[in-house]
Write a protein that holds these residues in place. Structure first.
Motif, short mmCIF file in Angstrom:
data_model
loop_
_atom_site.label_atom_id
_atom_site.label_comp_id
_atom_site.label_asym_id
_atom_site.label_seq_id
_atom_site.Cartn_x
_atom_site.Cartn_y
_atom_site.Cartn_z
N ILE A 88 0.87 -1.17 0.00
CA ILE A 88 0.00 0.00 0.00
C ILE A 88 0.90 1.22 0.00
N ALA A 89 0.59 2.19 -0.85
CA ALA A 89 1.39 3.42 -0.92
C ALA A 89 0.47 4.64 -0.88
N ASP A 90 1.05 5.78 -0.56
CA ASP A 90 0.30 7.01 -0.64
C ASP A 90 0.23 7.47 -2.09
N ALA A 91 -0.36 8.62 -2.33
CA ALA A 91 -0.54 9.10 -3.70
C ALA A 91 0.77 9.31 -4.44
N SER A 92 1.86 9.60 -3.72
CA SER A 92 3.15 9.84 -4.36
C SER A 92 3.94 8.55 -4.61
N GLY A 93 3.44 7.41 -4.11
CA GLY A 93 4.13 6.14 -4.32
C GLY A 93 5.03 5.71 -3.17
N ALA A 114 -9.92 6.70 0.57
CA ALA A 114 -9.44 7.01 -0.78
C ALA A 114 -8.06 7.67 -0.75
N GLY A 115 -7.44 7.71 -1.93
CA GLY A 115 -6.17 8.42 -2.08
C GLY A 115 -4.94 7.56 -1.94
#
Length: 112
Positions: free
Chosen positions: A31-36, A65-66
């Motif tokens: 799992i990653a945030d929006a920036s990877g 989300a996100g």
């Protein structure tokens, strides 16, 4: 022939629609945030009723989300999970933030 240690599949959005496309199989996921940036490396084992799909539905419910995810179907999910954690630690100097809260006992891996 080189052994691929890193999970380098493309990121997919963590949405109900994307999760519904997943197989009900055992494996590992990130799992990653929006920036990877990787936040968590998880495993979908024998206790997950629908494998990867169940685990990622839980992740979506907890995170919202996100976020992004990627998966690898793998019958040796626990060994692969340890391997991905060790590679992440070797690459970044620490475990992903969510894994660092309750770290498993790991060996050392030097992937380079």
């Amino acid at each position: 022939m080189s052994i691929r240690l890193r999970l380098d599949k493309p990121w997919r959005p963590l949405t109900a629609e994307e999760i519904a496309r997943l197989p009900g199989q055992l494996g590992v996921y990130q799992i990653a945030d929006a920036s990877g940036a990787v936040l968590h490396i998880g495993q979908a084992g024998a206790r997950a009723p629908f494998g990867l799909r169940s685990e990622l539905q839980r992740e979506l419910a907890e995170r919202g989300a996100g976020h992004q995810f990627r998966v690898e179907v793998n019958q040796q999910y626990r060994t692969r999970w340890f391997e991905l954690l060790m590679v992440h630690k070797a690459d970044h100097g620490s475990l992903p933030p969510d894994n660092a809260k309750n770290p498993p006992a790991l060996g050392r891996l030097s992937p380079n």
